[in-house]
Design an enzyme around this catalytic site. Sequence first.
Site, short mmCIF file in Angstrom:
data_model
loop_
_atom_site.label_atom_id
_atom_site.label_comp_id
_atom_site.label_asym_id
_atom_site.label_seq_id
_atom_site.Cartn_x
_atom_site.Cartn_y
_atom_site.Cartn_z
N LYS A 98 40.56 50.55 -51.13
CA LYS A 98 41.52 49.88 -50.25
C LYS A 98 42.23 48.78 -51.05
O LYS A 98 41.62 48.11 -51.89
CB LYS A 98 40.76 49.28 -49.06
CG LYS A 98 41.65 48.70 -47.96
CD LYS A 98 40.80 48.27 -46.76
CE LYS A 98 41.64 47.76 -45.61
NZ LYS A 98 40.80 47.40 -44.42
N SER B 265 42.17 49.36 -40.06
CA SER B 265 43.18 49.12 -41.06
C SER B 265 42.99 49.88 -42.36
O SER B 265 43.92 49.97 -43.17
CB SER B 265 43.24 47.62 -41.36
OG SER B 265 42.01 47.19 -41.93
N SER C 148 37.50 48.46 -39.02
CA SER C 148 38.49 49.09 -39.90
C SER C 148 37.97 50.14 -40.85
O SER C 148 38.76 50.82 -41.51
CB SER C 148 39.23 48.04 -40.69
OG SER C 148 40.19 47.43 -39.87
N1 GLN Z 1 41.85 46.14 -35.63
C1 GLN Z 1 41.12 44.92 -35.88
C2 GLN Z 1 42.10 43.83 -36.25
O1 GLN Z 1 43.24 44.09 -36.23
C3 GLN Z 1 40.09 45.13 -36.95
C4 GLN Z 1 40.64 45.17 -38.29
C5 GLN Z 1 39.62 45.25 -39.37
O2 GLN Z 1 38.48 45.64 -39.14
N2 GLN Z 1 40.03 44.82 -40.54
O3 GLN Z 1 41.73 42.71 -36.55
#
Ligand code: GLN
Length: 463
Positions: free
Chosen positions: A61, A136, A160
């Site tokens: 990532k 994400s 994510s």
């Molecule tokens: N969707 C969640 C957020 O927007 C989790 C994102 C993540 O785990 N990085 O914060």
Amino acid sequence: MSAAEAGQGGGLDRARAAIAAILEMEAGPEALNAFRSVADPEALTIQNPDGPLAGVPLALKDNLATLDLDTTCGSKVLEGYRSPFEATVVQRAVAAGAVVVGKTNMDEFAMGSSTENSAYGPTLNPHDRTRVPGGSSGGSAAAVAAGLVPMALGSDTGGSVRQPAGLCGVVGIKPTYGRVSRYGLVAYASSLDQVGTFGRTVEDAALLLQVISGHDDRDATSARREVPDLVAASGRGAGGLVVGLPQEYVSHHLDEEMRESINAAVAVLEDAGAEVRPVSLPHAKHAIACYYVIAPAEASSNLSRYDGVRYGVRQAEPDLVSMYEATRSHGLGPEVKLRIMLGTYVLSAGYYDEYYGTAQRARRLITEDFGRVYASGVDVLLTPTTPNPAFELGERTSDPLEMYLSDVFTVPANIAGIPGVSVPIGRVRGLPVGAQILAPWWQEEPMLAAAGALEAAYGSEIA
Ligand code: GLN
């Protein structure tokens, strides 16, 4: 044959073939926009030809710091940013023989559930290119689901890794908070962030986690704990496990067909020798509200460093304050700005106790619920990973609350710091869906055993 076994002996052939496949797919009509950068095939090396990951192509990532590729976090403010140091997890994977083949697309600074918040365009779901891969870490999940790499690293602050794994039909693990070093993971919400692993199989994701786990002097929150044999655990089977089914999770948010698929997974675990019993997590319903105070609060502080002085792209302006303003206005996207404003607000003098203090108290109650259930003799919990299968591109971008609810089942684990894994359990309306297994702190072994038992029944869902 595991990904690691397949990699051994082939030298760099496998990594070079992966790079060629990535470049070919991303240049053609099937492009996924899963990658932000791809390694130079002539510059590859295998640091450890005898290591457990010798020759295995690995995608990272784009919020994991690397020396040889940019680290942009899906943001314009870090366009072209090259880190002077390398994340511990990257060093450990490379020291085990893995070959980094590229960095993957992501929601800007990991804020999102669909990878549509990337400044570099959305990533598509390889099972249906009109749909999101989740987020994400959508680029990493899509890369594994498309068969471009066997393994990838992501980060999981509220789901994510698990949520895109569920929507792409691959395995995704979020370890216990403190199991893996966060050194070199670009900070979003530090008390929630953990690096997690993606694989086509439970065994592969477990092997990668095994390699990156363990104490690191450079991260004070990484624990001095023995790392158990996670690969062995993933093949152990579900015999004798007590599996709790949180009643609150199978309630109103759930798609009818998702409910049926979870009921089928319950039957699979019972056939494999587990005992499944209903349990209650009464405060779980506050998890999303609690998360969207704590995560933005921490983010507003962590992201203050993108000021045009220390990192990234600077907008030329005659004085310092206008330079800060122009750099941040131009460099950060709308969701990131929304979170910074929300976080600044909940931490402001007049509102700190009302919002941030309340969220911290809710965090304690949510965490105590898990403690109570596990203390009652439950080894692991079973939930859906997501309320629905992958949604269409654009479907939730105008409604942040609807987007935030994509993580309703994954967020509680980050709030409590417990580990979780998403494993494919077949399809709903033709799209892959996942089951989530949660476990007590440091109990990745029974968690992976239960995930392995589901995988043995359902098989894999590679596109
Ligand atoms: N969707 C969640 C957020 O927007 C989790 C994102 C993540 O785990 N990085 O914060």
